[in-house]
Design a protein around this motif. Sequence first.
Motif, PDB file in Angstrom:
ATOM      1  N   LYS A  33      49.660  44.567  85.666  1.00 35.15           N
ATOM      2  CA  LYS A  33      49.147  43.225  85.945  1.00 35.15           C
ATOM      3  C   LYS A  33      47.950  42.913  85.068  1.00 35.15           C
ATOM      4  CE  LYS A  33      46.917  42.502  89.799  1.00 35.15           C
ATOM      5  NZ  LYS A  33      46.632  42.267  91.230  1.00 35.15           N
ATOM      6  N   TYR A  74      45.510  35.917  91.011  1.00 27.17           N
ATOM      7  CA  TYR A  74      46.226  37.164  90.776  1.00 27.17           C
ATOM      8  C   TYR A  74      45.365  38.414  90.930  1.00 27.17           C
ATOM      9  CZ  TYR A  74      50.297  34.565  89.354  1.00 27.17           C
ATOM     10  OH  TYR A  74      51.393  33.740  89.359  1.00 27.17           O
ATOM     11  N   THR A  79      45.771  35.927  98.439  1.00 26.61           N
ATOM     12  CA  THR A  79      46.450  34.764  97.827  1.00 26.61           C
ATOM     13  C   THR A  79      47.895  35.100  97.480  1.00 26.61           C
ATOM     14  OG1 THR A  79      45.616  35.438  95.659  1.00 26.61           O
ATOM     15  CG2 THR A  79      44.315  33.803  96.889  1.00 26.61           C
ATOM     16  N   LEU A  80      48.558  35.878  98.345  1.00 26.04           N
ATOM     17  CA  LEU A  80      49.920  36.314  98.049  1.00 26.04           C
ATOM     18  C   LEU A  80      50.891  35.150  97.852  1.00 26.04           C
ATOM     19  CD1 LEU A  80      51.861  38.651  97.668  1.00 26.04           C
ATOM     20  CD2 LEU A  80      52.248  38.679 100.141  1.00 26.04           C
ATOM     21  N   PRO A  81      50.908  34.127  98.732  1.00 31.47           N
ATOM     22  CA  PRO A  81      51.862  33.024  98.499  1.00 31.47           C
ATOM     23  C   PRO A  81      51.627  32.308  97.161  1.00 31.47           C
ATOM     24  CG  PRO A  81      51.023  32.947 100.747  1.00 31.47           C
ATOM     25  CD  PRO A  81      50.197  33.947 100.008  1.00 31.47           C
ATOM     26  N   LYS A  83      50.566  33.527  94.448  1.00 35.31           N
ATOM     27  CA  LYS A  83      51.027  34.340  93.317  1.00 35.31           C
ATOM     28  C   LYS A  83      52.431  33.943  92.896  1.00 35.31           C
ATOM     29  CE  LYS A  83      48.262  38.547  93.986  1.00 35.31           C
ATOM     30  NZ  LYS A  83      47.261  38.011  94.906  1.00 35.31           N
ATOM     31  N   TYR A  84      53.245  33.491  93.830  1.00 34.85           N
ATOM     32  CA  TYR A  84      54.615  33.077  93.526  1.00 34.85           C
ATOM     33  C   TYR A  84      54.697  31.580  93.221  1.00 34.85           C
ATOM     34  CZ  TYR A  84      55.789  37.649  95.462  1.00 34.85           C
ATOM     35  OH  TYR A  84      55.873  38.989  95.686  1.00 34.85           O
ATOM     36  N   LEU A  85      53.850  30.790  93.856  1.00 36.62           N
ATOM     37  CA  LEU A  85      53.913  29.342  93.695  1.00 36.62           C
ATOM     38  C   LEU A  85      53.182  28.844  92.449  1.00 36.62           C
ATOM     39  CD1 LEU A  85      53.302  28.160  97.387  1.00 36.62           C
ATOM     40  CD2 LEU A  85      55.466  28.184  96.134  1.00 36.62           C
ATOM     41  N   TYR A  86      52.156  29.565  92.035  1.00 36.99           N
ATOM     42  CA  TYR A  86      51.278  29.050  90.981  1.00 36.99           C
ATOM     43  C   TYR A  86      52.001  28.785  89.663  1.00 36.99           C
ATOM     44  CZ  TYR A  86      47.127  28.472  88.087  1.00 36.99           C
ATOM     45  OH  TYR A  86      46.185  27.973  87.226  1.00 36.99           O
ATOM     46  N   PRO A  87      52.868  29.685  89.159  1.00 37.70           N
ATOM     47  CA  PRO A  87      53.557  29.371  87.883  1.00 37.70           C
ATOM     48  C   PRO A  87      54.373  28.086  87.963  1.00 37.70           C
ATOM     49  CG  PRO A  87      53.796  31.692  88.405  1.00 37.70           C
ATOM     50  CD  PRO A  87      53.204  31.045  89.616  1.00 37.70           C
ATOM     51  N   GLY A  88      55.095  27.904  89.076  1.00 38.88           N
ATOM     52  CA  GLY A  88      55.870  26.676  89.221  1.00 38.88           C
ATOM     53  C   GLY A  88      54.995  25.439  89.285  1.00 38.88           C
TER      54      GLY A  88
END
Length: 535
Positions: A33, A74, A79-81, A83-88
């Motif tokens: 990472k 990251y 902030t786990l959710p 981590k998946y939503l941010y790129p989109g």
Amino acid sequence: MAHDDAVAVKEPQAPKESHARRWSGLGGGFIAKLLLMALVNALALTIIMSAWNAEAWAILTLSIVLIVAADIIYFAKRTLPLKYLYPGLVFLAIFQLFTLAYTGYVAFTNYGTGHAGSQQQAVEATLIQNERRVDGTPTVPLSIVRDGDTLGFAVTQDGIVSVGTEDDVLEPVGGAVVDANGRATEVPGWEVVSQNELFSDQDLQQAVIDLRVPVSDEAEDGSMRTRDGSSGAVYQSSIEWDDEAQTFTDKETGTVYYADQETGNFVADDGSRLPTGWSVTVGFDNFVRAVTDQNLAGPLLKVTLWTFAFAVLTVLTSFGLGLLFALIYNDDRIRGRKWMRTVFILPYAFPAFMSALLWRGMLNREFGIINDWFFFGADINWLGDPLLAKLAILWVNLWLSYPYWFLVCTGALQALPSETMEASRMDGAGRWRQFRSITLPLLMVSTAPLAISSFAFNFNNFTIIYMLTEGGPPFPGTSGLGSTDILISAIYNISGVSGGSADYGLASALSIIVFIVVGIISAIAFRQTRKLEEI
């Protein structure tokens, strides 16, 4: 004995994980990472530095905000959710929201041909456009020199070789070697570009032609230019810029052009203006011009009416034909239904632009097979007559669109409850009554949203218009629009992408209007389709 009986028996403990194994499990992922985020930060730093050099403060600020947010998300534990939503979310902001926001910004400016940059860029362009060779100046031997990506001139005059670039004035250099024609063949610290390389590289030729090397620190003294890469002369601008007064003065006529900050033009007292201006905010002028300009408002009104007619008629005809074939080939009594269905969906398998080009050839007035085979060689101008061109577009789009509705309606018919149809037959309902009261209402529940999306698609169906007729035949006048243009192709022409004068401000304003119109119609239509769910 009692004491011995009271002794507690310890439960066996799981062996502790070694520090090395724990580090290899957790540390490996963390290092990966860390490396990935290092690459992301390096890319962001490159963008930030480029934005700083270009003085693009909005991009610089946005880049800093996005990369700081990425580092926090990251490397934080809670902030786990994200981590998946941010790129989109980032891609949505860059490729959707930013595009919409920038289109809206351009719609309120005069950005386009002649107004594509800042005022300083307009001043420089105007000075360059009005350059003339200074009378009486000699033609001197010249060589093209290069230092990395920097091009310059090595000019020989009175036996002295001087070198200069776009940013550095001509200065004498020592140790240069010249040939019999006086052209420098060796210049210390510079690579001399050979004539063979110059003639074989068109990009290099254009860069050399565009290069202007100042002859002194005073801009009024002019600059050295070349047309052939082997000789040069001094050029001066026939117009003079006064930075303090913000005026241009034509040296030949004495006409003074003032900087008009409201329109972004250099305007004289007699109303004449210089061809190059700069981009400024003009408020709602583009929207007003779309409905008040006599050369534009009339054609745009006709284009708008045809756009609605084209979208509505395409949806109705393609849906009707697709439903008709679906009803026919949904009958169990027809043999070879699978083969026939395959044949009828073939147009849907071909790329739309290729099909449009194919039909364009078949509808050709002189050589097309439509006139030769079906109209006995008649001279029918399918694509040159306004009415016939519209009919041709509707026909070709019907040919391209009905297989989609054929597939949709076939699936919808097969999903209808057989119990309802059987009950209606037992009640004595005929085929027409079944279709009108049961089949069509149930079909509309599932197909109405698709019809709305099909309307929105055809409202902006640029491909069929451009590939088949390119918007022609043109309207009389100078609007640049044609009888078969729809709004999206009209915007394309106005934007100047296909060539000619560009008016990005007006094109952006029309794009916003199209977006609002399609959004309102879709919202109303979707709201009405909710009533079908009550059936």
